[in-house]
Design an enzyme around this catalytic site. Sequence first.
Site, mmCIF file in Angstrom:
data_model
loop_
_atom_site.group_PDB
_atom_site.id
_atom_site.type_symbol
_atom_site.label_atom_id
_atom_site.label_comp_id
_atom_site.label_asym_id
_atom_site.label_seq_id
_atom_site.Cartn_x
_atom_site.Cartn_y
_atom_site.Cartn_z
ATOM 1 N N CYS A 3 0.948 -1.261 -0.184
ATOM 2 C CA CYS A 3 0.104 -0.180 -0.365
ATOM 3 C C CYS A 3 0.663 0.952 0.212
ATOM 4 C CB CYS A 3 -0.575 -0.115 0.927
ATOM 5 S SG CYS A 3 -1.744 1.221 1.585
ATOM 6 N N GLY A 91 -13.685 7.160 -8.209
ATOM 7 C CA GLY A 91 -12.389 7.402 -8.849
ATOM 8 C C GLY A 91 -11.222 7.156 -7.295
ATOM 9 N N THR A 93 -8.446 6.052 -5.973
ATOM 10 C CA THR A 93 -6.890 5.001 -7.164
ATOM 11 C C THR A 93 -6.003 4.755 -6.376
ATOM 12 O OG1 THR A 93 -5.957 7.347 -6.813
ATOM 13 C CG2 THR A 93 -7.094 6.165 -8.649
ATOM 14 N N HIS A 98 -8.340 8.078 2.719
ATOM 15 C CA HIS A 98 -7.417 9.234 2.609
ATOM 16 C C HIS A 98 -8.322 10.546 2.097
ATOM 17 C CE1 HIS A 98 -7.386 7.542 -1.363
ATOM 18 N NE2 HIS A 98 -7.417 8.814 -1.993
ATOM 19 N N HIS A 100 -9.093 14.076 0.865
ATOM 20 C CA HIS A 100 -8.468 15.602 -0.137
ATOM 21 C C HIS A 100 -8.637 16.512 0.917
ATOM 22 C CE1 HIS A 100 -7.125 12.355 -3.732
ATOM 23 N NE2 HIS A 100 -8.434 12.137 -3.055
#
Length: 112
Positions: A3, A91, A93, A98, A100
């Site tokens: 990862c 989306g 990836t 996480h 943003h």
Amino acid sequence: MDCIFCKIINGEIPSKKVYEDDTVCAFYDVEPQAPVHVLVVPKEHISSAAFITPENSAVVAHIFEVIAKLAKELGLEEGFRVVNNCGDIAGQTVKHLHFHLMGGRAFSWPAG
Ligand code: DGP
């Protein structure tokens, strides 16, 4: 575990970290979508928002405290956007939870 974000957290892959404590790490996104674009992640490997449970959700509350603190420190008093992409269709990836934190420009809504 293979990862990317686990490797960033443990220092195997370099990153520009802006915050770290026992449970959370924040670093600049390598593909910034705004003048300020930071990723805030739990140190524990949680694959996505779909895997948040009563047992691990405390770290998500803490992440949002960190986001509020970083937004101030990074000069985003006017406002900012927080995004979580969950699953391929949205989306996502990198399969490590996480958020943003983006700011420094205006954002449109609804997002595409
Ligand atoms: P998402 O598409 O929501 O899964 O966002 C993944 C983000 O991770 C994307 O904006 C690019 C960023 N990213 C991918 N690999 C790396 C890396 O090795 N270092 C850093 N700092 N960011 C990365």
